[in-house]
Design a protein around this motif. Sequence first.
Motif, PDB file in Angstrom:
ATOM      1  N   LEU A 100      -8.047  -5.456  -2.920  1.00  0.00           N
ATOM      2  CA  LEU A 100      -8.851  -4.235  -2.820  1.00  0.00           C
ATOM      3  C   LEU A 100      -8.528  -3.467  -1.538  1.00  0.00           C
ATOM      4  O   LEU A 100      -8.445  -2.235  -1.544  1.00  0.00           O
ATOM      5  CB  LEU A 100     -10.341  -4.592  -2.850  1.00  0.00           C
ATOM      6  CG  LEU A 100     -11.328  -3.420  -2.779  1.00  0.00           C
ATOM      7  CD1 LEU A 100     -11.148  -2.489  -3.953  1.00  0.00           C
ATOM      8  CD2 LEU A 100     -12.760  -3.951  -2.742  1.00  0.00           C
ATOM      9  N   SER A 104      -8.782   4.856  -9.500  1.00  0.00           N
ATOM     10  CA  SER A 104      -9.716   4.302  -8.522  1.00  0.00           C
ATOM     11  C   SER A 104      -9.116   3.040  -7.911  1.00  0.00           C
ATOM     12  O   SER A 104      -8.112   2.504  -8.395  1.00  0.00           O
ATOM     13  CB  SER A 104     -11.039   3.956  -9.201  1.00  0.00           C
ATOM     14  OG  SER A 104     -10.854   2.900 -10.125  1.00  0.00           O
ATOM     15  N   THR A 105      -9.733   2.556  -6.858  1.00  0.00           N
ATOM     16  CA  THR A 105      -9.243   1.318  -6.249  1.00  0.00           C
ATOM     17  C   THR A 105      -9.309   0.163  -7.245  1.00  0.00           C
ATOM     18  O   THR A 105      -8.421  -0.691  -7.268  1.00  0.00           O
ATOM     19  CB  THR A 105     -10.073   0.965  -4.995  1.00  0.00           C
ATOM     20  OG1 THR A 105     -11.464   1.009  -5.317  1.00  0.00           O
ATOM     21  CG2 THR A 105      -9.793   1.930  -3.868  1.00  0.00           C
ATOM     22  N   ARG A 106     -10.344   0.164  -8.063  1.00  0.00           N
ATOM     23  CA  ARG A 106     -10.466  -0.906  -9.070  1.00  0.00           C
ATOM     24  C   ARG A 106      -9.300  -0.839 -10.069  1.00  0.00           C
ATOM     25  O   ARG A 106      -8.735  -1.871 -10.459  1.00  0.00           O
ATOM     26  CB  ARG A 106     -11.805  -0.765  -9.802  1.00  0.00           C
ATOM     27  CG  ARG A 106     -12.143  -1.901 -10.755  1.00  0.00           C
ATOM     28  CD  ARG A 106     -13.597  -1.787 -11.182  1.00  0.00           C
ATOM     29  NE  ARG A 106     -13.835  -0.568 -11.928  1.00  0.00           N
ATOM     30  CZ  ARG A 106     -13.882  -0.492 -13.262  1.00  0.00           C
ATOM     31  NH1 ARG A 106     -13.701  -1.575 -13.986  1.00  0.00           N
ATOM     32  NH2 ARG A 106     -14.112   0.648 -13.870  1.00  0.00           N
ATOM     33  N   ILE A 134      -6.344   0.497  -9.469  1.00  0.00           N
ATOM     34  CA  ILE A 134      -5.119   0.155  -8.750  1.00  0.00           C
ATOM     35  C   ILE A 134      -4.981  -1.359  -8.607  1.00  0.00           C
ATOM     36  O   ILE A 134      -3.907  -1.923  -8.805  1.00  0.00           O
ATOM     37  CB  ILE A 134      -5.103   0.845  -7.373  1.00  0.00           C
ATOM     38  CG1 ILE A 134      -4.951   2.365  -7.532  1.00  0.00           C
ATOM     39  CG2 ILE A 134      -3.982   0.289  -6.498  1.00  0.00           C
ATOM     40  CD1 ILE A 134      -5.097   3.132  -6.244  1.00  0.00           C
ATOM     41  N   VAL A 135      -6.089  -2.017  -8.265  1.00  0.00           N
ATOM     42  CA  VAL A 135      -6.073  -3.477  -8.143  1.00  0.00           C
ATOM     43  C   VAL A 135      -5.612  -4.111  -9.455  1.00  0.00           C
ATOM     44  O   VAL A 135      -4.766  -5.021  -9.467  1.00  0.00           O
ATOM     45  CB  VAL A 135      -7.479  -3.991  -7.759  1.00  0.00           C
ATOM     46  CG1 VAL A 135      -7.568  -5.503  -7.952  1.00  0.00           C
ATOM     47  CG2 VAL A 135      -7.802  -3.631  -6.315  1.00  0.00           C
ATOM     48  N   THR A 170     -14.709   3.040  -4.994  1.00  0.00           N
ATOM     49  CA  THR A 170     -14.135   1.695  -5.079  1.00  0.00           C
ATOM     50  C   THR A 170     -14.099   1.172  -6.507  1.00  0.00           C
ATOM     51  O   THR A 170     -13.104   0.613  -6.949  1.00  0.00           O
ATOM     52  CB  THR A 170     -14.951   0.719  -4.197  1.00  0.00           C
ATOM     53  OG1 THR A 170     -14.892   1.159  -2.841  1.00  0.00           O
ATOM     54  CG2 THR A 170     -14.403  -0.691  -4.300  1.00  0.00           C
ATOM     55  N   TYR A 218       0.827  -1.203   0.000  1.00  0.00           N
ATOM     56  CA  TYR A 218       0.000   0.000   0.000  1.00  0.00           C
ATOM     57  C   TYR A 218       0.862   1.253   0.000  1.00  0.00           C
ATOM     58  O   TYR A 218       0.529   2.271  -0.624  1.00  0.00           O
ATOM     59  CB  TYR A 218      -0.955   0.004   1.201  1.00  0.00           C
ATOM     60  CG  TYR A 218      -0.362   0.543   2.487  1.00  0.00           C
ATOM     61  CD1 TYR A 218      -0.419   1.897   2.776  1.00  0.00           C
ATOM     62  CD2 TYR A 218       0.271  -0.302   3.399  1.00  0.00           C
ATOM     63  CE1 TYR A 218       0.139   2.405   3.944  1.00  0.00           C
ATOM     64  CE2 TYR A 218       0.824   0.193   4.558  1.00  0.00           C
ATOM     65  CZ  TYR A 218       0.758   1.540   4.831  1.00  0.00           C
ATOM     66  OH  TYR A 218       1.304   2.037   5.980  1.00  0.00           O
ATOM     67  N   LEU A 237      -5.032   4.842  -0.972  1.00  0.00           N
ATOM     68  CA  LEU A 237      -5.759   6.095  -1.181  1.00  0.00           C
ATOM     69  C   LEU A 237      -6.049   6.779   0.149  1.00  0.00           C
ATOM     70  O   LEU A 237      -6.002   8.010   0.249  1.00  0.00           O
ATOM     71  CB  LEU A 237      -7.059   5.836  -1.946  1.00  0.00           C
ATOM     72  CG  LEU A 237      -6.887   5.351  -3.399  1.00  0.00           C
ATOM     73  CD1 LEU A 237      -8.241   5.112  -4.035  1.00  0.00           C
ATOM     74  CD2 LEU A 237      -6.082   6.355  -4.213  1.00  0.00           C
ATOM     75  N   ALA A 251      -5.420  -1.387  -2.018  1.00  0.00           N
ATOM     76  CA  ALA A 251      -5.668  -0.198  -2.823  1.00  0.00           C
ATOM     77  C   ALA A 251      -6.395   0.870  -2.011  1.00  0.00           C
ATOM     78  O   ALA A 251      -6.080   2.059  -2.086  1.00  0.00           O
ATOM     79  CB  ALA A 251      -6.490  -0.568  -4.057  1.00  0.00           C
ATOM     80  N   THR A 252      -7.369   0.428  -1.217  1.00  0.00           N
ATOM     81  CA  THR A 252      -8.120   1.359  -0.379  1.00  0.00           C
ATOM     82  C   THR A 252      -7.211   2.032   0.636  1.00  0.00           C
ATOM     83  O   THR A 252      -7.313   3.246   0.873  1.00  0.00           O
ATOM     84  CB  THR A 252      -9.260   0.617   0.341  1.00  0.00           C
ATOM     85  OG1 THR A 252     -10.122   0.018  -0.628  1.00  0.00           O
ATOM     86  CG2 THR A 252     -10.056   1.565   1.222  1.00  0.00           C
TER      87      THR A 252
END
Length: 288
Positions: free
Chosen positions: A57, A45-47, A49-50, A253, A21, A64, A60-61
């Motif tokens: 997930l 977005s997290t998507r 980044i994943v 997300t 992270y 951010l 990624a969260t």
Amino acid sequence: MPPVKRGTSTNRRKSADGPPYLQIANDLRARIASGRLRAGDRVPSTRQIVRSFGVALATATKALSTLRHEGLIRSVPRSGHVVVEGDRAAREPSERGGALTRERIVQVAIRLADDEGLDALSMRGVAAKLGVPTMSLYRYVEGKDALGLLMIDAVFGEHPLPGSPPRDLREALIRAARAQWALYRRHGWLAHVLPLARPVALRNVIAHAEWILRAMEAPGIDAATRLEAHMTLYSYVRGVAVNLESEREAEATTGMTEAQWNESQGAAFLAIATSGPYPSFARLLNEL
């Protein structure tokens, strides 16, 4: 600016820079510092980044969230996360300066909940934004629950209803409902902290109730009916607004707006609806 793909020289260079992270946060921070991501630009977005970094997930969260706490990015409803303006980035890690007052604490708490969601709200988080010891807040606010009530009252006070309701009862109730809806749209956390079964005595909230009750003071409408109508309207608007915060989180997300998500699911819904056992659903989709 497309996300940096896993395996590029940038990621190889950061392979020893801590947990995944933090590597991702470092990568995005470098893009902001270099100007590749400018003020107002959407960050991945997290998507995304994943997909780009091959992480979970939750990782990624957390990446951010790290940048949000540093004041480099903020969450914007229906836009995901964006880079903050230069002057805002310079001050947002703390909100330092100025005398510490209850009003200032409440306003910083509201901005924190607006930008980062209700889960980010804590006495410690507000103190960090202000650049003061956590315990110093307790001289002005009894605790997080008391702070939440002050926040509710403050946002209701931001947009008072007009002095007198219109004579037409239907129009008055529509205006009241829209005024409340505007507050919920502006503050996605509000519906989650505003009590329903156990109402609290807050001056600005009561002012909204007073406006509605005054509109219903007409011949033939008894006290019980006025109270029931007021609570029904209040409960309906609040009940719908409860979904706003989760929608904002889902958008951050997935990286997709509500309209984009619905469009992406359209073919799947249509395939099920036209499969035979769901004729009413199929007709509804065809008529929309």
